[in-house]
Design a protein around this motif. Structure first.
Motif, PDB file in Angstrom:
ATOM      1  N   PRO A  98      15.350  -1.070  12.414  1.00 34.74           N
ATOM      2  CA  PRO A  98      14.433  -0.849  11.293  1.00 34.74           C
ATOM      3  C   PRO A  98      14.396   0.622  10.894  1.00 34.74           C
ATOM      4  O   PRO A  98      14.378   1.506  11.738  1.00 34.74           O
ATOM      5  N   CYS A  99      14.427   0.880   9.585  1.00 34.34           N
ATOM      6  CA  CYS A  99      14.356   2.264   9.111  1.00 34.34           C
ATOM      7  C   CYS A  99      13.371   2.419   7.956  1.00 34.34           C
ATOM      8  O   CYS A  99      13.099   3.529   7.530  1.00 34.34           O
ATOM      9  N   VAL A 100      12.845   1.312   7.458  1.00 37.29           N
ATOM     10  CA  VAL A 100      11.850   1.343   6.390  1.00 37.29           C
ATOM     11  C   VAL A 100      10.613   0.614   6.904  1.00 37.29           C
ATOM     12  O   VAL A 100      10.720  -0.465   7.489  1.00 37.29           O
ATOM     13  N   HIS A 101       9.455   1.232   6.696  1.00 41.13           N
ATOM     14  CA  HIS A 101       8.192   0.650   7.163  1.00 41.13           C
ATOM     15  C   HIS A 101       7.310   0.410   5.940  1.00 41.13           C
ATOM     16  O   HIS A 101       6.959   1.353   5.234  1.00 41.13           O
ATOM     17  N   ILE A 102       7.003  -0.861   5.713  1.00 41.69           N
ATOM     18  CA  ILE A 102       6.241  -1.256   4.530  1.00 41.69           C
ATOM     19  C   ILE A 102       4.806  -1.550   4.957  1.00 41.69           C
ATOM     20  O   ILE A 102       4.561  -2.457   5.745  1.00 41.69           O
ATOM     21  N   HIS A 103       3.878  -0.776   4.441  1.00 43.39           N
ATOM     22  CA  HIS A 103       2.461  -0.960   4.734  1.00 43.39           C
ATOM     23  C   HIS A 103       1.873  -1.839   3.624  1.00 43.39           C
ATOM     24  O   HIS A 103       1.992  -1.517   2.448  1.00 43.39           O
ATOM     25  N   LEU A 132       0.824  -1.202   0.000  1.00 42.78           N
ATOM     26  CA  LEU A 132       0.000   0.000   0.000  1.00 42.78           C
ATOM     27  C   LEU A 132       0.863   1.260   0.000  1.00 42.78           C
ATOM     28  O   LEU A 132       0.579   2.213  -0.713  1.00 42.78           O
ATOM     29  N   SER A 133       1.912   1.268   0.822  1.00 44.69           N
ATOM     30  CA  SER A 133       2.833   2.408   0.870  1.00 44.69           C
ATOM     31  C   SER A 133       4.108   1.991   1.576  1.00 44.69           C
ATOM     32  O   SER A 133       4.145   0.969   2.265  1.00 44.69           O
ATOM     33  N   ILE A 134       5.149   2.812   1.426  1.00 43.08           N
ATOM     34  CA  ILE A 134       6.434   2.557   2.068  1.00 43.08           C
ATOM     35  C   ILE A 134       6.922   3.861   2.679  1.00 43.08           C
ATOM     36  O   ILE A 134       6.927   4.897   2.016  1.00 43.08           O
ATOM     37  N   ASP A 135       7.294   3.829   3.958  1.00 42.70           N
ATOM     38  CA  ASP A 135       7.881   4.977   4.646  1.00 42.70           C
ATOM     39  C   ASP A 135       9.391   4.761   4.720  1.00 42.70           C
ATOM     40  O   ASP A 135       9.837   3.722   5.207  1.00 42.70           O
ATOM     41  N   VAL A 136      10.138   5.734   4.234  1.00 40.56           N
ATOM     42  CA  VAL A 136      11.599   5.659   4.247  1.00 40.56           C
ATOM     43  C   VAL A 136      12.157   6.884   4.957  1.00 40.56           C
ATOM     44  O   VAL A 136      11.461   7.891   5.098  1.00 40.56           O
ATOM     45  N   PRO A 137      13.411   6.822   5.404  1.00 42.98           N
ATOM     46  CA  PRO A 137      14.009   7.999   6.040  1.00 42.98           C
ATOM     47  C   PRO A 137      14.060   9.184   5.079  1.00 42.98           C
ATOM     48  O   PRO A 137      14.169   9.010   3.862  1.00 42.98           O
TER      49      PRO A 137
END
Length: 71
Positions: A58-63, A42-47
């Motif tokens: 952890p530094c990347v959050h994969i939704h 759905l989305s990816i949060d990166v630094p």
């Protein structure tokens, strides 16, 4: 067989980084193996540019449609 380019560094969490020494930046991504195992993304949060990250944290959050994976 999955290819592992030599210029990439890999974490045990299936995250890879290509470090640019001259600009002190890195391009990051997730391995092909993890992409195949995850449900629909759905989305990816990166630094953000300029953020400092810690080794083995952890530094990347994969939704995805089943939750969130932290890599």
């Amino acid at each position: 067989m999955i290819e592992c380019p030599e210029e990439l560094m890999y974490s045990p969490r299936h995250l890879w980084a290509r470090v640019e020494q001259e600009s002190s930046t890195a391009e990051v991504g997730i391995t092909e193996e993890l992409q195949e195992r995850l449900p629909e993304l759905l989305s990816i949060d990166v630094p953000m540019v300029g953020d400092e990250i810690e080794i083995d944290q952890p530094c990347v959050h994969i939704h995805h449609d089943e939750g969130i994976r932290h890599v």
